[in-house]
Design an enzyme around this catalytic site. Structure first.
Site, mmCIF file in Angstrom:
data_model
loop_
_atom_site.group_PDB
_atom_site.id
_atom_site.type_symbol
_atom_site.label_atom_id
_atom_site.label_comp_id
_atom_site.label_asym_id
_atom_site.label_seq_id
_atom_site.Cartn_x
_atom_site.Cartn_y
_atom_site.Cartn_z
ATOM 1 C CB ILE B 461 39.754 55.647 35.803
ATOM 2 C CG1 ILE B 461 41.211 55.223 35.607
ATOM 3 C CG2 ILE B 461 39.585 56.373 37.120
ATOM 4 C CD1 ILE B 461 42.172 56.418 35.491
ATOM 5 N N GLY B 462 38.568 52.513 34.303
ATOM 6 C CA GLY B 462 38.514 51.821 33.019
ATOM 7 C C GLY B 462 39.746 50.972 32.765
ATOM 8 C CB THR B 463 42.970 50.901 34.557
ATOM 9 O OG1 THR B 463 42.396 50.750 35.866
ATOM 10 C CG2 THR B 463 43.245 52.357 34.284
ATOM 11 N N GLY B 504 48.358 52.744 41.555
ATOM 12 C CA GLY B 504 47.114 52.193 42.068
ATOM 13 C C GLY B 504 47.264 50.746 42.505
ATOM 14 N NE ARG B 583 53.050 39.155 41.193
ATOM 15 C CZ ARG B 583 52.427 38.482 42.181
ATOM 16 N NH1 ARG B 583 52.444 37.172 42.206
ATOM 17 N NH2 ARG B 583 51.811 39.132 43.134
ATOM 18 C CD GLN B 593 45.718 51.117 31.653
ATOM 19 O OE1 GLN B 593 46.334 52.139 31.932
ATOM 20 N NE2 GLN B 593 44.460 51.159 31.267
ATOM 21 C CE LYS B 656 60.603 47.507 38.602
ATOM 22 N NZ LYS B 656 61.754 47.481 37.668
ATOM 23 N N GLY B 659 50.176 52.121 34.002
ATOM 24 C CA GLY B 659 49.233 53.061 33.399
ATOM 25 C C GLY B 659 49.904 54.134 32.563
ATOM 26 C CD GLU B 660 50.904 57.966 35.107
ATOM 27 O OE1 GLU B 660 50.934 59.193 35.148
ATOM 28 O OE2 GLU B 660 50.922 57.250 36.117
#
Lengths: 330, 699
Positions: B461-463, B504, B583, B593, B656, B659-660
């Protein structure tokens, strides 16, 4: 969106004649506001007369000082113009405080002056707005009105004018050159925009079909001694929450002359005549600047969510004038 | 075998599709050339609660180019009970303002839009309730909270321990509605051919979209194909199928032609989900040194009358810091509003704002440095589950961040630093986010020419997910990366979970690595046959067999702000984040991100707010000119660092998820810095200048 015709006129006369004959036509400048409003169904012209090809895209020095700015000069070009930067830096500062690089590349001088309010209710055809549809009511009056007017509003409309450039121009006593079917005439910019009164759908004193061809700025000896302060909710690319345009001429410590205008406080760029009057001829102090702002803002009637604009504009006035006084050429 | 290739993992690499994206050749959902395509335009309800009593489409159908208008009276039928938010154009009921109640299909986008304007709909309306309040009469306790956590938890005796505590803090924080606003709106191209449905959809997971469409339309799943090769962001809002894909599929069936349907920016404010407003009461009882004995976090949020969504706001508090006596609760109110949904770190993001702000208030109350306070309250085992942590490097993040930020030189006195008109302050906050994995499948194929193709229905999604998986695959195959091709974003590929929950790379990477390892094993004994060699693996058993451990990523945010004493404007001079995230596969995209999340937290702290107009029941600032999202100019210096962290108890990729965690705690660090700068504590976000202006210290 409504299907529309598109025309590029050969000259000003043809443009004006076209609009005179077509009650639902509109002039198209950079399109940065009009095209959005057409997509939203807020404006529904059936003919667009694109004036960007007309020879109105130059900035010229006037013989006795001052400046003439063509109506279709792009905001980026105006802000970068060497004469403007040298003699009228207030314009560059106001322009560069607004929008984004991409928008300034498209937006024109006249289009900037004639842009519509960003009141969220005006821009949403699902909500009541007397400006968009006279007689439907003003949802903003008792709705989300933090960003809206504190001066000169009426029960029918509490919208603000969004332009930064107009605030600077109104401080500089700019005059608008207008063509309509009757010929050419001039209107002081301060008289171009209206307060809403009983007719918020009428934003300017221009009749349908009148075309702004240029803006003239008369010579002002202290025009270089100016500042434009704009407060916004993020660092860039946001409309003003409040703004102040100021130019100051001090003789020793006394205010010889001053120009002051406020943005984002009213339905039109707000020239602060009362404040100017309170300043002229008096020894400058920060207290005087605050008193002058108070004199102007005495007429303010804040809405439920925007009472903060009164101290905000007061503080900005003091800061702008104090900075100019501190840096005054002696 | 030849010498081992240089490892791809851990190396900077630009996105594989970066050139396609910046040159405009990467196709998004409504950009694929399609013969005979038509355009759909969604019509939003102009009532907040009620029933459609009449629909008049005559004017719409008279617009040149308009082909049809779908509504509850004529649309193809969907199977009920699949997902109530997707049971669209089936019933006359209106659940919230802006709910899609019709679709106009036309030969051009403009005709469809004009037609949509002309649909006349009459409603029988009822009184609505759209404002969240802690005293709402319909406050209730949900059975669980997203994505399945217990609603309430309690250990020890919070009430007694709080009453006995030397220092007591009892504060309430509020956050407004936030709207995801990915760059690419929710958008779909749908076409039917011979009973089969093909959609290009802007989604975070085409496998669940395929399954849901099959259920809604009563089709065998293999007759539905969903492609999402490039997706312009989602921030959670595309984590489940949303209205556009259903509307486009309905419309395409109705007119028997392909239909493109994209939402407008305005239409993204509601119907596709948003972060619920929250009201959070946090109580901390501590000793004079700031050691927490009692902690309680009571969270209230809203859901819709269509479907329950319970933001897990207080879950963050369950595992973050020590304290023997603890309680968390969640309560919901069902309102006449769109259904809230995932937005970057649902639960952790608003919850950390409250808890990390409360910790700052506790530090002030105890006279303890806020970094030191967090160190003192570090947990040795998960206070919620009692399980050991797979690794927990919160303290290391705090220490490393403090070192880089020169935190030791900080004068803790609020409102003490002034530079001209600017009041200057610094703030800190902790961060954590669960490190989860889900089962996935992947194939790895070897070709006789020495190249490999790895297939997994991941979604990028662009990550940079595609690039990270490619790097993992190359190392697992032990070949140079330029011999490996990766394919993602198509439901015809081996099924895999959505891009969400920061799992993901962990989940897809697990399957990719296992497939590559098995292929490599096979190739030890045999040459690649002429037709190639493919292995497929599922990680279901392996994921299920994971040891029960508390697995979390950690972080620490350090922020410096300046506040204009005349105007109340807050500007962020510097954000610095240090993270322990296992990692890092690709530092280029990982950094993006992390700083993206940090900036989004700044945006939450200072800018974003859905302004509800109760009379209409919707948000009035529904565009990017009036709903402000932070831009680059809003943070003058931003830095993200990560600690070297080897955690063997995670997943084969040893990641781990990143993204968030960048958004978790970030808003609190900004708010804490504003307090340090001004002495003013704003407990309802965003911190706008009008909330500060009349409370700032005199110059």
């Amino acid at each position: 969106m409504r299907a529309f015709r598109y025309h590029r006129p050969a000259d000003v006369t043809e443009a004006v004649a076209l609009l005179d004959a077509e009650p639902e036509a509109a002039y198209l400048g950079g399109g940065t506001n009009l095209v959005d409003l057409m997509k939203l169904g807020v404006q529904r012209p059936d003919l667009l007369v694109d004036v960007t090809g007309l020879p109105l895209d130059t900035v010229e020095a006037l013989p006795h000082g001052g400046l003439r700015i063509g109506a279709t000069v792009r905001n980026s070009d105006l802000a970068a113009d060497p004469m403007v930067r040298r003699d009228h830096p207030l314009l560059s500062r106001a322009l560069l405080a607004g929008a984004s690089g991409q928008l300034r590349n498209m937006a024109t001088t006249a289009g900037n002056l004639l842009q519509r309010t960003r009141c969220v209710y005006f821009q949403d055809t699902g909500k009541a707005c007397n400006k968009r549809e006279p007689g439907t009511g003003c949802a903003a009056r008792h709705g989300q009105n933090r960003d809206l007017a504190i001066l000169g509003w009426s029960e029918l409309c509490v919208a603000t004018h969004p332009s930064d450039l107009a605030v600077a121009l109104v401080a500089l006593d700019a005059v608008v050159e207008v063509h309509d079917p009757g010929g050419a005439r001039e209107i002081p910019l301060v008289d171009l925009h209206r307060t809403p009164g009983e007719h918020p759908e009428r934003e300017t004193s221009l009749p349908h079909g009148a075309l702004i061809t240029g803006v003239r700025i008369p010579p002002l000896p202290f025009a270089r001694h100016c500042t434009y302060l704009k407060v916004r909710d993020r660092a860039s690319f946001a409309f003003a929450v409040g703004s102040v345009a100021a130019a100051l001429d001090l003789a020793e410590d006394t205010v010889r002359d001053v120009r002051l205008a406020y943005g984002a406080v009213a339905h039109r760029p707000w020239r602060a005549y009362r404040a100017e009057e309170a300043l002229r001829g008096r020894p400058f102090t920060a207290e005087l600047a605050a008193q002058a702002a108070d004199a102007e803002l005495a007429a303010a009637r804040p809405l439920p969510h925007n009472g903060f604009k009164v101290p905000l504009i007061r503080n900005l006035t003091v800061r702008a004038l104090t900075a100019l006084a501190g840096a005054a050429p002696r | 075998m030849s010498a081992p290739p240089v490892g791809a993992v851990g190396r900077e690499h630009p996105r594989l599709e970066g050139r396609d994206k910046v040159t405009g050749t990467a196709r998004y959902a409504v950009e694929y050339p399609v013969d005979d395509v038509t355009y759909g335009w969604a019509v939003p309800a102009a009532a907040t609660r009620g029933r459609i009593s009449r629909i008049d489409t005559a004017q719409t159908l008279a617009v040149p180019g308009v082909l049809d208008v779908l509504h509850h009276g004529n649309a193809p039928r969907l199977a009920p009970g699949v997902d109530d938010t997707l049971f669209l154009l089936q019933e006359p009921t209106v659940h919230y303002r802006g709910e899609f109640v019709a679709v106009v299909v036309a030969e051009t986008l403009e005709a469809a839009r004009e037609g949509a304007r002309l649909v006349r709909i009459d409603y029988d309306t009822e009184a609505h309730s759209t404002v969240l309040s802690p005293h709402h009469p319909s406050l209730y306790r949900p059975d669980t909270v997203n994505p399945g956590y217990p609603t309430d938890t309690a250990e020890g005796d919070f009430d007694a321990a709080f009453a006995a505590a030397e220092v007591q803090l009892d504060t309430t924080y509020r956050t407004p509605a936030y709207h995801n606003n990915p760059m690419e709106p929710h958008a779909t191209t749908a076409r039917w051919r011979d009973g089969r449905l093909l959609v290009h959809d802007s989604t975070q997971g085409s496998t669940p979209v395929q399954a849901t469409l099959a259920q809604l339309f009563g089709l065998p799943p293999e007759t539905v194909r969903v492609i999402a090769e490039h997706v312009g962001g989602g921030f959670g809002s595309k984590g489940a199928p949303k209205a556009p894909v259903v509307l486009a599929a309905l419309a395409a069936r109705q007119v028997d032609r392909p239909v493109r349907l994209a939402l407008t920016r305005q239409q993204l404010f509601g119907p596709i989900g948003y972060r619920t407003p929250t009201i959070q009461r946090v109580r901390l009882g501590a000793d004079a040194d700031g050691r927490i004995a009692a902690v309680c976090h009571d969270a209230i949020s809203q859901t819709s009358k269509v479907q329950e969504f319970a933001e897990q706001t207080a879950v963050y508090t369950r595992s973050m810091y020590a304290g023997r006596h603890r309680r968390t609760t969640h309560r919901l109110v069902r309102l006449d509003v769109p259904t809230p949904f995932w937005m970057r770190a649902p639960g952790e993001c608003p919850g950390a704002y409250a808890l990390e702000s409360a910790l700052d208030e506790l530090a002030t109350a105890c006279g303890v440095d806020p970094v030191e306070l967090r160190v003192r309250n570090d947990a040795t085992v998960d206070p919620d589950s009692g399980q050991p942590f797979s690794s927990r490097n919160l303290v290391a993040c705090l220490r490393e961040g403090a070192r880089r930020f020169d935190w030791a030189d900080r004068d803790p006195t609020p409102g003490a630093r002034r530079l001209g008109r600017w009041l200057i302050g610094t703030g800190v906050a902790g961060a954590s986010y669960p490190a989860r994995s889900r089962a996935a499948t992947a194939t790895a194929a070897a070709a006789p020419d020495g190249t490999f193709e790895v297939r997994v229905n991941a979604t990028d999604i662009g990550t940079g997910a595609r690039t990270a998986l490619w790097q993992l695959a190359a190392d697992a195959l032990a070949v140079p990366a330029d011999r490996v091709a990766i394919r993602v974003g198509d439901s015809d590929l081996p099924p895999a979970p959505v891009a969400g929950g920061s799992m993901g790379t962990a989940s897809w990477g697990w399957a990719v690595i296992r497939a590559c390892e098995q292929l490599r094993q096979r190739l030890r004994d045999t040459a690649v046959p002429a037709e190639g060699l493919t292995v497929e693996v599922s990680t279901a058993d392996e994921v299920r067999a994971q040891r029960p451990l508390a697995r979390y990523a950690y972080g620490a945010h350090f922020v410096q702000v300046r506040v204009d004493a005349d105007t109340g404007e807050v500007r962020v001079d510097r954000m610095l984040g240090v993270f322990a995230v296992g990692r890092v596969v690709n530092p280029t995209t990982a950094r993006s991100q992390l700083i993206g999340g940090m900036t989004m937290g700044l945006s939450m702290a200072l800018h974003e707010e859905g302004l509800l107009d109760e009379r209409y029941g919707d948000w009035v600032n529904h565009d990017l000119a009036t709903y402000h999202i932070s831009g680059c100019a809003d943070v003058e210096r931003i830095e993200a660092y990560w600690l070297p962290e080897e955690d063997p108890d995670l997943n084969p990729a040893r990641v781990k998820g990143i993204g968030e965690i960048g958004i978790v705690g970030s808003a609190a660090a900004v708010a804490n810095a504003v307090h340090h700068a001004t002495g003013v504590r704003i407990r309802d976000l965003p911190i706008r200048l009008d909330k500060l202006l009349d409370r700032l210290p005199a110059g």
